[in-house]
Motif scaffolding. Structure first.
Motif, PDB file in Angstrom:
ATOM      1  N   THR A  90       0.862  -1.184   0.000  1.00  0.00           N
ATOM      2  CA  THR A  90       0.000   0.000   0.000  1.00  0.00           C
ATOM      3  C   THR A  90       0.892   1.225   0.000  1.00  0.00           C
ATOM      4  O   THR A  90       1.642   1.458   0.957  1.00  0.00           O
ATOM      5  N   LEU A  91       0.866   1.961  -1.096  1.00  0.00           N
ATOM      6  CA  LEU A  91       1.698   3.157  -1.252  1.00  0.00           C
ATOM      7  C   LEU A  91       0.830   4.387  -1.022  1.00  0.00           C
ATOM      8  O   LEU A  91      -0.149   4.597  -1.733  1.00  0.00           O
ATOM      9  N   THR A  92       1.205   5.170  -0.023  1.00  0.00           N
ATOM     10  CA  THR A  92       0.457   6.405   0.244  1.00  0.00           C
ATOM     11  C   THR A  92       1.337   7.602  -0.072  1.00  0.00           C
ATOM     12  O   THR A  92       2.479   7.677   0.397  1.00  0.00           O
ATOM     13  N   ILE A  93       0.828   8.502  -0.866  1.00  0.00           N
ATOM     14  CA  ILE A  93       1.514   9.759  -1.142  1.00  0.00           C
ATOM     15  C   ILE A  93       0.776  10.843  -0.352  1.00  0.00           C
ATOM     16  O   ILE A  93      -0.437  11.031  -0.525  1.00  0.00           O
ATOM     17  N   ALA A  94       1.518  11.520   0.524  1.00  0.00           N
ATOM     18  CA  ALA A  94       0.918  12.625   1.287  1.00  0.00           C
ATOM     19  C   ALA A  94       1.184  13.918   0.511  1.00  0.00           C
ATOM     20  O   ALA A  94       2.337  14.307   0.317  1.00  0.00           O
ATOM     21  N   ALA A  95       0.115  14.545   0.036  1.00  0.00           N
ATOM     22  CA  ALA A  95       0.257  15.727  -0.820  1.00  0.00           C
ATOM     23  C   ALA A  95      -0.712  16.798  -0.333  1.00  0.00           C
ATOM     24  O   ALA A  95      -1.899  16.510  -0.122  1.00  0.00           O
ATOM     25  N   ASN A  96      -0.214  18.000  -0.165  1.00  0.00           N
ATOM     26  CA  ASN A  96      -0.941  19.057   0.556  1.00  0.00           C
ATOM     27  C   ASN A  96      -1.447  18.481   1.875  1.00  0.00           C
ATOM     28  O   ASN A  96      -2.599  18.671   2.262  1.00  0.00           O
ATOM     29  N   TYR A  97      -0.556  17.766   2.524  1.00  0.00           N
ATOM     30  CA  TYR A  97      -0.878  17.118   3.797  1.00  0.00           C
ATOM     31  C   TYR A  97      -0.216  17.887   4.937  1.00  0.00           C
ATOM     32  O   TYR A  97       0.914  18.374   4.809  1.00  0.00           O
ATOM     33  N   GLY A  98      -0.932  17.949   6.046  1.00  0.00           N
ATOM     34  CA  GLY A  98      -0.369  18.491   7.284  1.00  0.00           C
ATOM     35  C   GLY A  98      -0.939  17.679   8.433  1.00  0.00           C
ATOM     36  O   GLY A  98      -2.135  17.357   8.438  1.00  0.00           O
ATOM     37  N   GLY A  99      -0.098  17.326   9.381  1.00  0.00           N
ATOM     38  CA  GLY A  99      -0.560  16.514  10.512  1.00  0.00           C
ATOM     39  C   GLY A  99      -1.631  17.235  11.326  1.00  0.00           C
ATOM     40  O   GLY A  99      -2.608  16.627  11.768  1.00  0.00           O
ATOM     41  N   ARG A 100      -1.473  18.541  11.490  1.00  0.00           N
ATOM     42  CA  ARG A 100      -2.473  19.298  12.258  1.00  0.00           C
ATOM     43  C   ARG A 100      -3.794  19.352  11.507  1.00  0.00           C
ATOM     44  O   ARG A 100      -4.865  19.197  12.095  1.00  0.00           O
ATOM     45  N   TRP A 101      -3.695  19.573  10.191  1.00  0.00           N
ATOM     46  CA  TRP A 101      -4.908  19.591   9.358  1.00  0.00           C
ATOM     47  C   TRP A 101      -5.642  18.253   9.486  1.00  0.00           C
ATOM     48  O   TRP A 101      -6.875  18.210   9.608  1.00  0.00           O
ATOM     49  N   ASP A 102      -4.890  17.146   9.463  1.00  0.00           N
ATOM     50  CA  ASP A 102      -5.497  15.813   9.515  1.00  0.00           C
ATOM     51  C   ASP A 102      -6.285  15.626  10.821  1.00  0.00           C
ATOM     52  O   ASP A 102      -7.442  15.190  10.819  1.00  0.00           O
ATOM     53  N   ILE A 103      -5.643  16.005  11.929  1.00  0.00           N
ATOM     54  CA  ILE A 103      -6.308  15.833  13.226  1.00  0.00           C
ATOM     55  C   ILE A 103      -7.561  16.726  13.296  1.00  0.00           C
ATOM     56  O   ILE A 103      -8.622  16.284  13.754  1.00  0.00           O
ATOM     57  N   LEU A 104      -7.430  17.941  12.774  1.00  0.00           N
ATOM     58  CA  LEU A 104      -8.575  18.863  12.792  1.00  0.00           C
ATOM     59  C   LEU A 104      -9.726  18.372  11.928  1.00  0.00           C
ATOM     60  O   LEU A 104     -10.891  18.415  12.348  1.00  0.00           O
ATOM     61  N   GLN A 105      -9.388  17.898  10.709  1.00  0.00           N
ATOM     62  CA  GLN A 105     -10.487  17.451   9.845  1.00  0.00           C
ATOM     63  C   GLN A 105     -11.169  16.221  10.446  1.00  0.00           C
ATOM     64  O   GLN A 105     -12.384  16.072  10.359  1.00  0.00           O
ATOM     65  N   ALA A 106     -10.380  15.377  11.119  1.00  0.00           N
ATOM     66  CA  ALA A 106     -10.962  14.186  11.759  1.00  0.00           C
ATOM     67  C   ALA A 106     -11.888  14.629  12.910  1.00  0.00           C
ATOM     68  O   ALA A 106     -13.008  14.116  13.057  1.00  0.00           O
ATOM     69  N   ALA A 107     -11.444  15.601  13.688  1.00  0.00           N
ATOM     70  CA  ALA A 107     -12.250  16.081  14.821  1.00  0.00           C
ATOM     71  C   ALA A 107     -13.552  16.708  14.315  1.00  0.00           C
ATOM     72  O   ALA A 107     -14.632  16.461  14.877  1.00  0.00           O
ATOM     73  N   ASN A 108     -13.446  17.476  13.230  1.00  0.00           N
ATOM     74  CA  ASN A 108     -14.654  18.103  12.679  1.00  0.00           C
ATOM     75  C   ASN A 108     -15.640  17.063  12.154  1.00  0.00           C
ATOM     76  O   ASN A 108     -16.842  17.165  12.374  1.00  0.00           O
ATOM     77  N   GLN A 109     -15.093  16.063  11.450  1.00  0.00           N
ATOM     78  CA  GLN A 109     -15.975  15.007  10.931  1.00  0.00           C
ATOM     79  C   GLN A 109     -16.664  14.261  12.054  1.00  0.00           C
ATOM     80  O   GLN A 109     -17.836  13.943  11.975  1.00  0.00           O
ATOM     81  N   LEU A 110     -15.878  13.980  13.104  1.00  0.00           N
ATOM     82  CA  LEU A 110     -16.433  13.234  14.237  1.00  0.00           C
ATOM     83  C   LEU A 110     -17.541  14.045  14.911  1.00  0.00           C
ATOM     84  O   LEU A 110     -18.613  13.499  15.231  1.00  0.00           O
ATOM     85  N   ALA A 111     -17.291  15.347  15.084  1.00  0.00           N
ATOM     86  CA  ALA A 111     -18.293  16.202  15.742  1.00  0.00           C
ATOM     87  C   ALA A 111     -19.584  16.243  14.926  1.00  0.00           C
ATOM     88  O   ALA A 111     -20.689  16.226  15.488  1.00  0.00           O
ATOM     89  N   LEU A 112     -19.428  16.270  13.592  1.00  0.00           N
ATOM     90  CA  LEU A 112     -20.625  16.297  12.739  1.00  0.00           C
ATOM     91  C   LEU A 112     -21.371  14.963  12.802  1.00  0.00           C
ATOM     92  O   LEU A 112     -22.598  14.924  12.823  1.00  0.00           O
ATOM     93  N   ALA A 113     -20.590  13.863  12.842  1.00  0.00           N
ATOM     94  CA  ALA A 113     -21.212  12.533  12.828  1.00  0.00           C
ATOM     95  C   ALA A 113     -21.864  12.206  14.180  1.00  0.00           C
ATOM     96  O   ALA A 113     -22.892  11.527  14.226  1.00  0.00           O
ATOM     97  N   HIS A 114     -21.247  12.670  15.258  1.00  0.00           N
ATOM     98  CA  HIS A 114     -21.768  12.315  16.591  1.00  0.00           C
ATOM     99  C   HIS A 114     -21.859  13.514  17.522  1.00  0.00           C
ATOM    100  O   HIS A 114     -21.187  13.569  18.553  1.00  0.00           O
TER     101      HIS A 114
END
Ligand code: IPE
Ligand code: IPE
Ligand code: MG
Length: 266
Positions: free
Chosen positions: A138-162
């Motif tokens: 499994t090859l993953t290319i991280a492009a326009n990626y930021g670790g902080r952005w990832d955590i934030l987008q996950a938190a936002n998605q979670l808040a919307l879902a639950h």
């Protein structure tokens, strides 16, 4: 549910060969500068190293390779370098997708992809769809990626879902929303180019990864450089918060249970 458990919730099984290697491909610009060439020549040459790393990971039995290609902060670079990198990403994908597929590689691109040109976005989706059922690497290319952005987008998605659970979220709730929920956490993190920093790469997922830094510039990084990194990894004791004695007791228990299992039953 995420496919893999978290290193802060349970102690992962550790094997001699890292299952997941994550790399910051750094030093392209300096590689070119040393040769009195434009920086972008270094980026072009860096694609060759990507190709050789994919091959090397397959032959070493590594299951996941994640490469940091463009950070959310790399937009700060001169416009002509940014546009060269975007074009290079496009042409590299165009020429490699069918070869990746033929070699059983499953491709993922993670990051805030909305910022990309529609043509590039379409090619990314095409590559991901074509290779989706491949299992060799499994090859993953991280492009326009930021670790902080990832955590934030996950938190936002979670808040919307639950929304009903706000204030009571757990790791297990958040992890499925992180971009790399489909992969185990990296066992080994490699950064080429001499800098010893994370530069906003996988902040969540590197919690218990082993770090390996090398002065070798990315275009000069070879299969044998990777073997050296793996060798260094094999010398580490991964304790995940426990004492060294606990780790060796667990190893001994495993060895003795293997011995019991393999003892002849007369
Ligand atoms: C890494 O090489 C590639 C990208 C960040 C896109 P650099 O371009 O950062 O090379 P150096 O660090 O300037 O040598
Ligand atoms: C990190 O390298 C990002 C990638 C390799 C894609 P940089 O060269 O951008 O990192 P800094 O700016 O030196 O920390
Ligand atoms: Mg750099």
């Amino acid at each position: 549910m995420a496919k893999f458990t978290s290193s802060t919730q349970t102690i992962p099984n550790v094997s001699d060969i890292p299952r997941h290697v994550a790399m910051i491909m750094d030093g392209n610009g300096r590689w070119a500068k040393k040769r009195f060439l434009p920086r972008v020549v270094g980026h072009k040459r860096g694609v060759e190293t990507v190709r050789s790393m994919v091959k090397a990971c397959i032959s070493q039995g590594i299951e996941y390779l994640t490469l940091f290609a463009f950070s959310s902060e790399n937009w700060r670079r001169p416009a002509d370098e940014v546009s060269f990198l975007m074009n290079l990403f496009f042409t590299a994908l165009q020429s490699e997708i069918s070869k990746l597929n033929a070699n059983g590689v499953c491709l993922h691109v993670v990051g805030d992809l909305q910022a990309f040109e529609p043509q590039l976005l379409a090619l990314i989706h095409e590559g991901e769809a074509l290779t989706a059922n491949n299992t060799r690497l499994t090859l993953t290319i991280a492009a326009n990626y930021g670790g902080r952005w990832d955590i934030l987008q996950a938190a936002n998605q979670l808040a919307l879902a639950h929304p009903e659970k706000i204030g009571h979220y757990t790791e297990a709730d958040l992890i499925p929303h992180l971009m790399m929920a489909y992969a185990p956490e990296p066992d080994l993190f490699i950064r080429t180019g001499g800098e010893q920093r994370i530069s906003n790469f996988l902040l969540w997922q590197l919690a218990y990864s082993e770090f390996y830094f090398t002065d070798t510039l990315w275009p000069d990084f070879t299969e044998s450089s990777l073997s050296e990194a793996i060798h260094s990894y094999q010398q580490r004791e991964r304790r995940f918060g426990r004492t060294g004695d606990q780790v060796s007791d667990q190893k001994n228990d495993q060895t003795s249970s293997v011995a019991v299992l393999s003892a002849p039953t007369l």
